[in-house]
Design a protein around this motif. Structure first.
Motif, PDB file in Angstrom:
ATOM      1  N   ILE A 283       0.967  -1.354  -0.115  1.00  0.00           N
ATOM      2  CA  ILE A 283      -0.186  -0.007   0.142  1.00  0.00           C
ATOM      3  C   ILE A 283       0.870   1.193  -0.201  1.00  0.00           C
ATOM      4  CG2 ILE A 283      -1.856   1.297   1.132  1.00  0.00           C
ATOM      5  CD1 ILE A 283      -2.761  -1.432   2.632  1.00  0.00           C
ATOM      6  N   LEU A 284       0.675   2.007  -0.947  1.00  0.00           N
ATOM      7  CA  LEU A 284       1.431   3.361  -0.940  1.00  0.00           C
ATOM      8  C   LEU A 284       0.535   4.515  -0.498  1.00  0.00           C
ATOM      9  CD1 LEU A 284       3.357   2.728  -4.617  1.00  0.00           C
ATOM     10  CD2 LEU A 284       4.285   2.385  -2.080  1.00  0.00           C
ATOM     11  N   ASP A 285       1.070   5.463   0.047  1.00  0.00           N
ATOM     12  CA  ASP A 285       0.235   6.662  -0.023  1.00  0.00           C
ATOM     13  C   ASP A 285       1.232   7.814  -0.201  1.00  0.00           C
ATOM     14  OD1 ASP A 285       1.672   7.700   2.302  1.00  0.00           O
ATOM     15  OD2 ASP A 285       0.114   6.839   3.771  1.00  0.00           O
ATOM     16  N   GLY A 286       0.589   8.641  -0.904  1.00  0.00           N
ATOM     17  CA  GLY A 286       1.399   9.995  -1.224  1.00  0.00           C
ATOM     18  C   GLY A 286       0.540  11.335  -1.237  1.00  0.00           C
ATOM     19  N   ARG A 287       1.031  12.607  -1.580  1.00  0.00           N
ATOM     20  CA  ARG A 287       0.335  13.877  -1.315  1.00  0.00           C
ATOM     21  C   ARG A 287      -0.521  14.038  -2.546  1.00  0.00           C
ATOM     22  NH1 ARG A 287       4.020  18.556   0.125  1.00  0.00           N
ATOM     23  NH2 ARG A 287       2.085  19.617   0.288  1.00  0.00           N
ATOM     24  N   SER A 288      -0.095  13.392  -3.777  1.00  0.00           N
ATOM     25  CA  SER A 288      -0.945  13.469  -4.968  1.00  0.00           C
ATOM     26  C   SER A 288      -0.902  12.316  -5.703  1.00  0.00           C
ATOM     27  CB  SER A 288      -0.293  14.818  -5.626  1.00  0.00           C
ATOM     28  OG  SER A 288       0.841  14.438  -6.313  1.00  0.00           O
ATOM     29  N   GLU A 289      -1.656  12.231  -6.835  1.00  0.00           N
ATOM     30  CA  GLU A 289      -1.684  11.170  -7.676  1.00  0.00           C
ATOM     31  C   GLU A 289      -0.424  10.951  -8.454  1.00  0.00           C
ATOM     32  OE1 GLU A 289      -3.844   8.610  -8.027  1.00  0.00           O
ATOM     33  OE2 GLU A 289      -5.567   9.617  -7.176  1.00  0.00           O
ATOM     34  N   ASP A 290       0.332  12.085  -8.638  1.00  0.00           N
ATOM     35  CA  ASP A 290       1.422  12.378  -9.413  1.00  0.00           C
ATOM     36  C   ASP A 290       2.777  11.579  -8.469  1.00  0.00           C
ATOM     37  OD1 ASP A 290       0.267  13.297 -11.541  1.00  0.00           O
ATOM     38  OD2 ASP A 290       1.181  15.395 -11.264  1.00  0.00           O
ATOM     39  N   ASP A 291       2.487  12.175  -7.196  1.00  0.00           N
ATOM     40  CA  ASP A 291       3.708  11.783  -6.447  1.00  0.00           C
ATOM     41  C   ASP A 291       3.646  10.173  -6.261  1.00  0.00           C
ATOM     42  OD1 ASP A 291       5.113  11.470  -4.149  1.00  0.00           O
ATOM     43  OD2 ASP A 291       3.608  12.064  -2.713  1.00  0.00           O
ATOM     44  N   LEU A 292       2.333   9.585  -6.070  1.00  0.00           N
ATOM     45  CA  LEU A 292       2.076   8.025  -6.117  1.00  0.00           C
ATOM     46  C   LEU A 292       2.679   7.305  -7.430  1.00  0.00           C
ATOM     47  CD1 LEU A 292       0.682   7.053  -3.705  1.00  0.00           C
ATOM     48  CD2 LEU A 292      -1.573   7.064  -4.900  1.00  0.00           C
ATOM     49  N   LEU A 293       2.222   8.055  -8.436  1.00  0.00           N
ATOM     50  CA  LEU A 293       2.699   7.362  -9.615  1.00  0.00           C
ATOM     51  C   LEU A 293       4.176   7.077  -9.783  1.00  0.00           C
ATOM     52  CD1 LEU A 293       1.280   6.372 -12.151  1.00  0.00           C
ATOM     53  CD2 LEU A 293       1.892   8.435 -13.404  1.00  0.00           C
ATOM     54  N   ALA A 294       4.945   8.156  -9.398  1.00  0.00           N
ATOM     55  CA  ALA A 294       6.249   8.132  -9.350  1.00  0.00           C
ATOM     56  C   ALA A 294       6.824   7.065  -8.359  1.00  0.00           C
ATOM     57  CB  ALA A 294       6.964   9.524  -8.768  1.00  0.00           C
ATOM     58  N   GLN A 295       6.212   7.041  -7.200  1.00  0.00           N
ATOM     59  CA  GLN A 295       6.531   5.869  -6.248  1.00  0.00           C
ATOM     60  C   GLN A 295       6.308   4.581  -6.872  1.00  0.00           C
ATOM     61  OE1 GLN A 295       5.550   5.743  -2.090  1.00  0.00           O
ATOM     62  NE2 GLN A 295       4.738   7.858  -2.375  1.00  0.00           N
ATOM     63  N   ALA A 296       5.189   4.442  -7.411  1.00  0.00           N
ATOM     64  CA  ALA A 296       4.746   3.025  -7.911  1.00  0.00           C
ATOM     65  C   ALA A 296       5.622   2.692  -9.221  1.00  0.00           C
ATOM     66  CB  ALA A 296       3.491   3.178  -8.360  1.00  0.00           C
ATOM     67  N   GLU A 297       6.218   3.461 -10.164  1.00  0.00           N
ATOM     68  CA  GLU A 297       6.948   3.286 -11.200  1.00  0.00           C
ATOM     69  C   GLU A 297       8.320   2.740 -10.526  1.00  0.00           C
ATOM     70  OE1 GLU A 297       6.817   6.615 -13.606  1.00  0.00           O
ATOM     71  OE2 GLU A 297       4.883   5.924 -14.819  1.00  0.00           O
ATOM     72  N   GLU A 298       8.823   3.457  -9.712  1.00  0.00           N
ATOM     73  CA  GLU A 298      10.304   3.085  -9.166  1.00  0.00           C
ATOM     74  C   GLU A 298       9.949   1.587  -8.537  1.00  0.00           C
ATOM     75  OE1 GLU A 298      13.935   4.763  -6.526  1.00  0.00           O
ATOM     76  OE2 GLU A 298      12.019   5.939  -6.546  1.00  0.00           O
ATOM     77  N   LEU A 299       9.048   1.521  -7.865  1.00  0.00           N
ATOM     78  CA  LEU A 299       8.569   0.258  -6.980  1.00  0.00           C
ATOM     79  C   LEU A 299       8.784  -0.779  -7.851  1.00  0.00           C
ATOM     80  CD1 LEU A 299       7.927  -1.227  -4.617  1.00  0.00           C
ATOM     81  CD2 LEU A 299       5.737  -0.700  -4.623  1.00  0.00           C
ATOM     82  N   ALA A 300       8.077  -0.653  -8.775  1.00  0.00           N
ATOM     83  CA  ALA A 300       7.455  -1.634  -9.943  1.00  0.00           C
ATOM     84  C   ALA A 300       8.936  -2.178 -10.500  1.00  0.00           C
ATOM     85  CB  ALA A 300       6.600  -1.264 -11.154  1.00  0.00           C
ATOM     86  N   GLU A 301       9.701  -1.165 -10.817  1.00  0.00           N
ATOM     87  CA  GLU A 301      11.092  -1.803 -11.410  1.00  0.00           C
ATOM     88  C   GLU A 301      11.944  -2.421 -10.385  1.00  0.00           C
ATOM     89  OE1 GLU A 301      13.520   1.759 -12.683  1.00  0.00           O
ATOM     90  OE2 GLU A 301      12.029   2.566 -14.007  1.00  0.00           O
ATOM     91  N   LEU A 302      12.109  -1.810  -9.112  1.00  0.00           N
ATOM     92  CA  LEU A 302      12.805  -2.701  -8.235  1.00  0.00           C
ATOM     93  C   LEU A 302      12.320  -3.869  -8.020  1.00  0.00           C
ATOM     94  CD1 LEU A 302      13.246   0.070  -5.505  1.00  0.00           C
ATOM     95  CD2 LEU A 302      14.869  -1.011  -7.036  1.00  0.00           C
ATOM     96  N   LEU A 303      10.940  -4.244  -8.167  1.00  0.00           N
ATOM     97  CA  LEU A 303      10.208  -5.541  -7.937  1.00  0.00           C
ATOM     98  C   LEU A 303      10.535  -6.465  -9.066  1.00  0.00           C
ATOM     99  CD1 LEU A 303       6.714  -4.403  -6.409  1.00  0.00           C
ATOM    100  CD2 LEU A 303       8.432  -5.886  -5.523  1.00  0.00           C
ATOM    101  N   GLU A 304      10.584  -5.885 -10.304  1.00  0.00           N
ATOM    102  CA  GLU A 304      11.017  -6.807 -11.475  1.00  0.00           C
ATOM    103  C   GLU A 304      12.434  -7.078 -11.244  1.00  0.00           C
ATOM    104  OE1 GLU A 304       9.257  -4.355 -14.427  1.00  0.00           O
ATOM    105  OE2 GLU A 304       7.211  -5.165 -14.107  1.00  0.00           O
ATOM    106  N   SER A 305      13.239  -6.224 -11.105  1.00  0.00           N
ATOM    107  CA  SER A 305      14.534  -6.682 -11.018  1.00  0.00           C
ATOM    108  C   SER A 305      14.983  -7.562  -9.881  1.00  0.00           C
ATOM    109  CB  SER A 305      15.506  -5.500 -11.016  1.00  0.00           C
ATOM    110  OG  SER A 305      15.289  -4.628  -9.891  1.00  0.00           O
TER     111      SER A 305
END
Ligand SMILES: Cc1cc2nc3c(=O)[nH]c(=O)nc-3n(C[C@H](O)[C@H](O)[C@H](O)COP(=O)(O)OP(=O)(O)OC[C@H]3O[C@@H](n4cnc5c(N)ncnc54)[C@H](O)[C@@H]3O)c2cc1C
Length: 471
Positions: A283-305
């Protein structure tokens, strides 16, 4: 007149006859908490329901005078037998102490009486437009009980346990005196931290009557991600790297797919994937959708690697709710076949090793020990079962579960200690785990606890026999 008859007569004068229970049939619900076995259950001699702090003080003084042990009960959702009364003891229920004392949005602070249920607390905080992150799984718990056990929940990875939010407490001590500890301030270097001493003391040192909590602004956006992995070790081992990179999820949960099947059967809903054998839920939380999207993208990369077979994002709030409900209903799905739910907490780097140890114990004794937990904070939940699980459904009684129970418990607790962990990360020691505390924390630490208990409650009035054996 016997001591207890005297106690009943005077207690009725303090709270009114209608707030004193003495009938056996009405006492039964106060003889246990949510611990599954009845080993430690005990009927109280009476239950008293005071409405004010002053009435609590009078009841405590009465107990001390007549040497009647008193156990405080919050929501009764504990899993360690903590609110079960002592021998020849009475129960003090906090259900009538349920007011909001002070809602202070400007300072991000709320003060409530100890009998406010968590469900109501979340509603009140919501009305203030603010956020109280700690979320133990049962909203029927009272805030006083949650503080008395230092409750945790899934959001501890980002926000910590309830201790981090307690700014102040009002406490009635074992001699009936009342103190206000801490207050509406963030900093204090003024003497011993008595607030912290009471948090997690499970009703053995004082009765919490009011709680002052710090609150946070509401997160602007929330998102849920699921990543399946071939093995639970692979899943858990990605977590330290993610945290190291500065991504701090609200929650990181690991679930083995064979375990989540039980919740799927109960809710008739499906987990997003059954690829591999285990999933991480973020579960991620952030100040805005953009903030969340940036976190989710970085997280997805780390998970895949890190070897994730896929990364799935719950698109709609409804799907998010569904996934979270599946995770939180695991306990409910297994409840009927559960003997004990362990809540061991180990350093994050030791979770995979501990989970593999649990697997090894399962294989050695040919039993099932469904395991899942908080991959971000090291808190692992293992169910000791008396019923077999097959295709997500509870089946026949497991032969010999009674004989193996203690052995398995000792082995899991020893493994937790060897890994530098503790035998309870959030449920408390209560009565159920008391005998195991010394092996976990060492004789000196337990002796200091007994000395503190003796100094604050030399007559052993408050919840005797819980956490440590008193002098
Ligand atoms: C389905 C389910 C899910 C759960 N999930 C979680 C979870 O995610 N995280 C977690 O931490 N716990 C969890 N729990 C355990 C339980 O909900 C918590 O331990 C909770 O904090 C207990 O609160 P309570 O009010 O029910 O306390 P009780 O069970 O009434 O009491 C617990 C202990 O606190 C003492 N106590 C209660 N009130 C006071 C007071 N005012 N002053 C002093 N002592 C007091 C009691 O004497 C007792 O020793 C779960 C339980 C269930 C049944």
């Amino acid at each position: 007149m016997s001591n207890i008859d005297k106690w009943r007569k005077r207690a009725a004068q303090i709270v009114g006859q209608e707030n004193l229970i003495t009938e056996n049939s009405e006492l039964i619900p106060f003889s246990h908490d949510e611990y599954a076995l009845d080993t430690f259950n005990r009927m109280p001699l009476a239950v008293v329901k005071p409405a004010t702090e002053e009435e609590i003080q009078e009841i405590v003084r009465l107990c001390r005078e007549l040497k009647v042990p008193l156990t405080v009960r919050g929501g009764g959702t504990g899993l360690s037998g903590g609110c079960v009364p002592a021998e020849q003891g009475v129960v003090l229920s906090l259900e009538r102490l349920n007011s909001v004392v002070d809602a202070d949005p400007a300072n991000h602070i709320i003060t409530v009486q100890a009998g406010v249920a968590l469900k109501r607390l979340y509603e009140e905080v919501d009305k203030m437009g603010l956020y109280f992150p700690p979320h133990p799984g049962d909203e029927g718990a009272f805030i006083g009980g949650a503080v008395a056990t230092n409750a945790g929940g899934a959001r501890a990875v980002k926000y910590g346990t309830i201790r981090r939010f307690v700014l102040g407490l009002q406490v009635v001590w074992a001699d009936g005196r009342l103190s206000n500890l801490g207050g509406k301030f963030i900093k204090s270097s003024s003497g011993y931290n008595l607030t912290d001493l009471i948090i997690g003391s499970e009703g053995t040192l004082g009765i919490i009557t009011r709680v002052t909590l710090s609150l946070l602004p509401r997160p602007g956006a929330i998102s849920t991600l699921i990543a399946p992995f071939d093995s639970v070790r692979q899943a858990i081992e990605t977590v330290p790297d993610i945290l190291h990179r500065g991504i701090l999820p609200t929650a990181v949960e690991f679930v083995q797919h064979e375990v989540i099947s039980c919740a799927e059967q109960l809710l008739k809903k499906s987990w997003p994937t059954h690829d591999g054998s285990a999933s991480l839920l973020f579960i991620l939380d952030g100040r805005s959708e953009d903030d969340l999207l940036a976190q989710a993208e970085e997280l997805a990369e780390l998970l895949e690697s890190g070897g994730a077979l896929d990364v799935l994002i719950a698109e709609s709030p409804e799907r998010q709710e569904e996934i979270l409900a599946l995770r939180s209903m695991i306990y409910e799905a297994l409840r009927e076949g559960t003997v004990e739910l362990f809540d061991i907490c180990v350093p994050r780097s030791e979770i995979a090793g501990h989970v593999e140890f649990v697997k090894e114990v399962e294989e050695r004794y040919k039993i099932q020990l469904p395991t899942y937990g908080h991959a971000g904070d090291g808190n692992v939940h293992t169910h000791y079962m008396r019923k077999a699980i097959s295709n997500g459904l509870l089946g026949a009684e497991v032969t010999g579960w009674q004989q193996l129970h203690q052995q398995v418990r000792e082995e899991l607790f020893a493994d937790a200690a060897a890994r530098g962990g503790v035998i309870s990360g959030e449920h408390g020691i209560g009565r159920v785990k008391r005998e195991y505390l010394v092996n976990n924390l060492g004789a000196v630490n337990v002796e200091v606890m007994r000395l503190i208990k003796h100094a604050l409650d030399s007559e052993n009035i408050l919840n005797p026999g819980k956490v440590v054996q008193q002098y």
